[in-house]
Design a protein around this motif. Structure first.
Motif, PDB file in Angstrom:
ATOM      1  N   THR A 129       0.813  -1.217   0.000  1.00 41.99           N
ATOM      2  CA  THR A 129       0.000   0.000   0.000  1.00 41.99           C
ATOM      3  C   THR A 129       0.852   1.275   0.000  1.00 41.99           C
ATOM      4  O   THR A 129       0.616   2.175  -0.823  1.00 41.99           O
ATOM      5  CB  THR A 129      -0.971   0.004   1.200  1.00 41.99           C
ATOM      6  N   PRO A 130       1.867   1.410   0.865  1.00 41.22           N
ATOM      7  CA  PRO A 130       2.712   2.611   0.794  1.00 41.22           C
ATOM      8  C   PRO A 130       3.470   2.732  -0.521  1.00 41.22           C
ATOM      9  O   PRO A 130       3.648   3.839  -1.043  1.00 41.22           O
ATOM     10  CB  PRO A 130       3.680   2.444   1.975  1.00 41.22           C
ATOM     11  N   LEU A 131       3.926   1.601  -1.074  1.00 39.81           N
ATOM     12  CA  LEU A 131       4.657   1.665  -2.345  1.00 39.81           C
ATOM     13  C   LEU A 131       3.757   2.159  -3.473  1.00 39.81           C
ATOM     14  O   LEU A 131       4.211   2.886  -4.364  1.00 39.81           O
ATOM     15  CB  LEU A 131       5.226   0.285  -2.690  1.00 39.81           C
ATOM     16  N   GLY A 132       2.487   1.746  -3.448  1.00 39.27           N
ATOM     17  CA  GLY A 132       1.571   2.228  -4.466  1.00 39.27           C
ATOM     18  C   GLY A 132       1.237   3.692  -4.302  1.00 39.27           C
ATOM     19  O   GLY A 132       1.027   4.409  -5.292  1.00 39.27           O
ATOM     20  N   TYR A 133       1.203   4.161  -3.058  1.00 37.20           N
ATOM     21  CA  TYR A 133       0.889   5.563  -2.790  1.00 37.20           C
ATOM     22  C   TYR A 133       2.077   6.459  -3.109  1.00 37.20           C
ATOM     23  O   TYR A 133       1.931   7.523  -3.721  1.00 37.20           O
ATOM     24  CB  TYR A 133       0.476   5.714  -1.332  1.00 37.20           C
ATOM     25  N   LEU A 134       3.273   6.024  -2.710  1.00 35.43           N
ATOM     26  CA  LEU A 134       4.487   6.797  -2.982  1.00 35.43           C
ATOM     27  C   LEU A 134       5.028   6.376  -4.345  1.00 35.43           C
ATOM     28  O   LEU A 134       5.989   5.610  -4.461  1.00 35.43           O
ATOM     29  CB  LEU A 134       5.518   6.553  -1.877  1.00 35.43           C
ATOM     30  N   ARG A 135       4.446   6.897  -5.389  1.00 34.04           N
ATOM     31  CA  ARG A 135       4.726   6.433  -6.743  1.00 34.04           C
ATOM     32  C   ARG A 135       6.187   6.579  -7.176  1.00 34.04           C
ATOM     33  O   ARG A 135       6.680   5.747  -7.942  1.00 34.04           O
ATOM     34  CB  ARG A 135       3.818   7.165  -7.729  1.00 34.04           C
ATOM     35  N   PRO A 136       6.925   7.584  -6.746  1.00 38.36           N
ATOM     36  CA  PRO A 136       8.325   7.664  -7.178  1.00 38.36           C
ATOM     37  C   PRO A 136       9.166   6.461  -6.754  1.00 38.36           C
ATOM     38  O   PRO A 136      10.206   6.188  -7.372  1.00 38.36           O
ATOM     39  CB  PRO A 136       8.829   8.950  -6.493  1.00 38.36           C
ATOM     40  N   LEU A 137       8.737   5.747  -5.699  1.00 39.20           N
ATOM     41  CA  LEU A 137       9.515   4.597  -5.239  1.00 39.20           C
ATOM     42  C   LEU A 137       9.283   3.354  -6.097  1.00 39.20           C
ATOM     43  O   LEU A 137      10.145   2.466  -6.145  1.00 39.20           O
ATOM     44  CB  LEU A 137       9.166   4.268  -3.782  1.00 39.20           C
ATOM     45  N   GLU A 138       8.136   3.280  -6.752  1.00 35.06           N
ATOM     46  CA  GLU A 138       7.770   2.042  -7.438  1.00 35.06           C
ATOM     47  C   GLU A 138       8.772   1.615  -8.504  1.00 35.06           C
ATOM     48  O   GLU A 138       9.151   0.437  -8.553  1.00 35.06           O
ATOM     49  CB  GLU A 138       6.375   2.173  -8.053  1.00 35.06           C
TER      50      GLU A 138
END
Length: 263
Positions: free
Chosen positions: A85-94
């Motif tokens: 969930t956090p990875l999807g929200y923080l898109r620059p990290l994906e």
């Protein structure tokens, strides 16, 4: 409304039970007529399953297997939601983590069993860890995709309302991602059950998987079928419980989409 008929038609649930009963009857009749060595009758298989559920094997094999399945599934799903969930929200990290996640997801959980045996040893902790590994990935990737596709208007509304990133993640992104997350949770159920059985066939001395394999090796054919029946009963029971939980948790989504609870 009658439990048997609804609007002049036989209830679909009853039809399902009728079909199941007919298939079991066909199994019984064919096994009786064919008299195959490796095909016991349904009655003999059911009796062996009953012995598993009422004898000492219930506490020494069946319940420990269910416990490992439940714990591994819970751990894997919790990790999947907490990371995805956090990875999807923080898109620059994906873009940084997606290749690694896809590589790890592509590894069958059963393929790492030999490595897990070497590193963790043949114990209950190893089996829980492998079950958690298998259950984690469908949940993680579904949570990631669900969070990534949350309506930007909802997120912007949260920001305008003064919510911080953590509050937006908890109060907006996570609830909006639940339909996709539950789709991953359902897939993870089947994976966790398969991995549970296979992990108990490697260097184990107890468990439902061990009992099935041990019965097959000793040519105890009805007992082998009985173990499979118990496994199917566990899978069916878990699926029914999950469906009810899903319907409660996603009642708002089901009402909005006309009965489709998945993403």
């Amino acid at each position: 409304m009658s439990a048997v008929r609804s609007g002049g038609r036989v209830a679909p649930a009853l039809l399902g039970w009728v079909v199941a009963a007919l298939l079991l009857l066909l199994w019984q009749l064919y096994a009786e007529s064919a008299q195959e060595l490796y095909l016991p009758t349904f009655a003999d298989s059911a009796a062996a399953a009953w012995d598993l559920l009422t004898g000492t094997a219930l506490t020494s094999d069946v319940l420990p297997s269910v416990g490992r399945f439940a714990l591994g599934y819970a751990i894997g799903c919790a990790v999947g939601v907490a990371v995805g969930t956090p990875l999807g929200y923080l898109r620059p990290l994906e873009p940084w983590v997606r290749p690694v996640l896809e590589f790890l997801r592509a590894l069958p959980a059963t393929a790492i069993l030999p490595l897990a045996l070497l590193v963790l040893g043949a114990n209950g902790g190893m089996r829980v860890a492998v079950i958690a590994f298998g259950a984690c990935w469908p949940v993680l990737l579904n949570a990631l995709d669900g969070a990534r596709h949350v309506d930007p208007v909802l997120i912007e509304t949260g920001r305008v309302s003064g919510l911080g990133r953590t509050a937006i993640l908890r109060r907006i992104v996570l609830p909006a991602s639940l339909p996709q997350i539950f789709a991953g949770l359902r897939i993870a159920l089947g994976i966790a059950l398969i991995v549970m059985v296979l992990s108990e066939m490697y260097g184990a001395s107890s468990g439902l998987g061990f009992e099935i394999l041990n019965s097959q090796r000793r040519f105890m054919v009805p007992e082998t079928y009985g173990g499979v029946l118990v496994l199917g009963l566990i899978g069916w029971s878990v699926s029914v419980l999950f469906t009810r939980l899903e319907q409660r948790a996603l009642a708002w989504h089901i009402a909005r989409t006309g009965g489709r609870s998945g993403a």
